[in-house]
Every structure is written in C-alpha cells, then in structure tokens.
Enzyme design. Structure first.
Site, short mmCIF file in Angstrom:
data_model
loop_
_atom_site.label_atom_id
_atom_site.label_comp_id
_atom_site.label_asym_id
_atom_site.label_seq_id
_atom_site.Cartn_x
_atom_site.Cartn_y
_atom_site.Cartn_z
N VAL A 217 0.84 -1.20 0.00
CA VAL A 217 0.00 0.00 0.00
C VAL A 217 0.88 1.25 0.00
O VAL A 217 0.41 2.34 0.33
CB VAL A 217 -0.97 0.02 1.21
CG1 VAL A 217 -2.00 -1.07 1.08
CG2 VAL A 217 -0.21 -0.09 2.53
N ARG A 219 4.25 2.32 -2.50
CA ARG A 219 4.47 2.71 -3.89
C ARG A 219 4.92 1.48 -4.68
O ARG A 219 5.63 0.61 -4.16
CB ARG A 219 5.55 3.81 -3.98
CG ARG A 219 5.13 5.16 -3.42
CD ARG A 219 4.04 5.81 -4.26
NE ARG A 219 3.71 7.15 -3.79
CZ ARG A 219 2.74 7.45 -2.94
NH1 ARG A 219 2.01 6.47 -2.42
NH2 ARG A 219 2.50 8.70 -2.60
N ASP A 243 -2.11 -2.52 -3.97
CA ASP A 243 -2.88 -1.31 -4.27
C ASP A 243 -2.06 -0.35 -5.13
O ASP A 243 -2.60 0.62 -5.64
CB ASP A 243 -3.30 -0.60 -2.97
CG ASP A 243 -4.28 0.53 -3.24
OD1 ASP A 243 -5.25 0.31 -4.00
OD2 ASP A 243 -4.06 1.65 -2.71
N GLU A 248 2.42 2.21 -13.21
CA GLU A 248 1.09 2.59 -12.74
C GLU A 248 0.57 3.76 -13.57
O GLU A 248 1.29 4.75 -13.71
CB GLU A 248 1.16 2.98 -11.26
CG GLU A 248 -0.19 3.21 -10.62
CD GLU A 248 -0.10 3.44 -9.11
OE1 GLU A 248 -0.58 4.51 -8.66
OE2 GLU A 248 0.45 2.57 -8.39
N HIS A 267 -4.95 1.70 -6.74
CA HIS A 267 -4.45 2.81 -5.91
C HIS A 267 -5.61 3.58 -5.28
O HIS A 267 -5.71 4.80 -5.39
CB HIS A 267 -3.55 3.75 -6.73
CG HIS A 267 -2.56 4.48 -5.88
ND1 HIS A 267 -1.34 4.91 -6.35
CD2 HIS A 267 -2.60 4.89 -4.57
CE1 HIS A 267 -0.68 5.54 -5.39
NE2 HIS A 267 -1.43 5.53 -4.30
#
Length: 306
Positions: A217, A219, A243, A248, A267
C-alpha cells in the site's frame, strides 16, 4: 496574525478546503496576495512550480501528497519556501485497506473471487500470524491498532528503531533478511526513496515462506515487478495483494492481471472522496499553528526523501 491562504487550482471547486482555511483562522486569498498555498489537485503537480514562481509572496505550501516523489524536483529547486506534505493524513483509510488486502490474500479470496464453481477449501488465518511491516509512519501506527484483535506477532522495520504500541519488536532496515523467513504477511508501508526503491526483489521474495503474502500500500517502485511476476508464476510465495504497481496505471496486457495468486486494486486505499476531507483537517490545523506561531505538521525533509 493574519494568514492569507490561496486554495488552488479552482478555489471554488474546493469548498471543504476553503472552509478548513477559515476554520483554522485564516483568510482565503487570491494567489497574488497570499503568503500560503494549499494545493488541492494531485494530478497537476507540474503547475505548482508555475504558481509559486508567479507569486513570490507565497512563503509556505501545503501539498496533498503523502510522499513527495511527484514534486521532489520542484521542492528541491525552491529551498526558500517551506514545504509541508500529507504524511500521516491518509493513514487510517490506507491501513484499513492494507488489513482488507491481508485478510483477502490469506483467506483465499484471489481464488474464490475468480471461481465459477464450488471449490476446495484453502487459506490461512491472519489470527496469530507473523506480520512484518516495512515503514514506521502513520499507516503503520494505524495498522498496528487494527491488527491488535488478531493477536499477530508484528515486526516493524524502520530507519530509526524505537518502540511502537502494538509491535512485538521494532528493528532497523538491515534486519530485513533476518525476518523474512518467518513472515506470513509482508506489508509495505514506507516512503519511496532511492534507498527503498526495489527493496523487495528476487532475493527477498525467495526468502519468504511459500505461503507468505505480500501486501503493498506504499508505492509500486518498492517491488521489482518482473521478480514478483516470476515468484507468483512459480508459486514461490502465496500471493501478492497490491494497491500500487510499477508501472502505474498497470497496463491491461500486464501479466499481473492474469495471475490467480494476485489481487490488484487501482491505488484506492485512499480515494479522492476520503482524502479531501482528511486533507482539510490538516489544512485547518496547520493554518491555526501558523497563526499561533507553532510548528506546522508534516514538514518535507529533502535529506530523507519524505
């Protein structure tokens, strides 16, 4: 003492932040008359530089980010300005999300959610499990409290080891290799810095037990993605609940989407709707502190990278 605060961009679209400035005792102002800037749009980091350069009266800036990697170059180039980030602001919802991912992974939801028929039982208890958390900030503080009913054995790794309520032990980062072998759930909740980028790669994944779940959770850059894909394909670990990813957003064609032992959320450990209200509380407090001549919360430490 009067504090004139600009809320940008699009002040009129951020009534909760405008109200927070007033609640803290400040006055909302146009940027050209302000001594402070509250930046409300995480996706427009590049505009912050233009805003502060065009308005030299701005002395301090409240950023919406918990981690400063989106703005590190902007901050570094403007040392005369006081910069404050959102570290600790979003700890509660992100910790809740980490707990959800840990439970989902341990109890087999990656398999059950994809199943099209009744299947054999699987899963392990989080109750009494050995949990290792990388990072000792606000998310970890909140997660330790949420884990307390599960009677876990929790090890926290942080740069400056010191006792934390709810942790069985707190150790320095050099102990990572020593603790992985006994870890049922590995949670990443630390800042992304040059020292922590790629902190979990092939060697670390190989050191985990084959039933262990990795929960990220923090990076995506903390994990070497190709190494994680290989470990998941080989069944080297129980699975990963992410997440955040690297890259990303995660492309539709990426193999992580298709791995049965991988859970992905986009995210949203802290959604914009959750985060804006929480950021408003930080704004109100920091405006009040500035008026009272007290230190503001969440200063950016460039030497530490957060």
């Amino acid at each position: 003492m009067t504090v004139l605060v600009a809320v940008e961009p699009d002040c009129w679209r951020r009534p909760v932040l405008v109200e927070a400035v007033v609640r803290g005792g400040g006055t909302v102002s146009a940027p050209d008359g302000a001594s402070a800037l509250v930046w409300a749009e995480p996706t427009q980091a590049h505009v912050i530089a233009e805003m502060v350069d065009a308005n030299p009266g701005i002395e301090w800036v409240q950023l919406p980010y918990a981690g400063i990697e989106p703005v590190v170059d902007i901050v570094t180039a403007r040392p005369a300005i006081e910069w404050y980030c959102g570290k600790g602001v979003y700890a509660e919802p992100v910790a809740e999300h980490a707990l959800m991912l840990a439970l989902a992974g341990m109890r087999g939801m990656a398999t059950y959610a994809r199943a099209g028929q009744w299947s054999a039982p699987q899963g392990r208890n989080l109750l009494g499990a050995s949990v290792t958390i990388l990072g000792g900030g606000g998310i970890t503080d909140s997660l330790l409290r949420l884990l307390s009913p599960f009677d876990c054995e929790v090890t926290v790794l942080r740069n400056r080891p010191q006792p934390m309520d709810g942790a069985s032990r707190v150790v320095g980062p050099t102990a990572l290799a020593d603790v992985l072998g006994g870890t049922d759930v590995l949670v990443l909740a630390l800042a992304l810095t040059p020292d922590t980028a790629g902190i979990i790669g092939a060697a670390e994944l190989a050191a985990l037990p084959e039933h262990a779940w990795v929960v990220n959770v923090a990076r995506g850059g903390h994990i070497v993605t190709d190494d994680l894909v290989e470990a998941l394909r080989a069944g080297q670990i129980g699975g990963a609940a992410l997440d955040v990813t690297d890259p990303e957003p995660l492309p539709e064609s990426h193999p992580l989407w298709r791995l049965p032992n991988c859970l992905i959320t986009p995210h949203i450990g802290n959604t914009p709707e959750m985060g804006l209200v929480l950021l408003a509380e930080r704004v109100a407090v920091n405006v009040a502190h500035k008026i009272a001549g007290e230190p503001l919360i969440g200063p950016v430490y460039l030497d530490l990278g957060y």
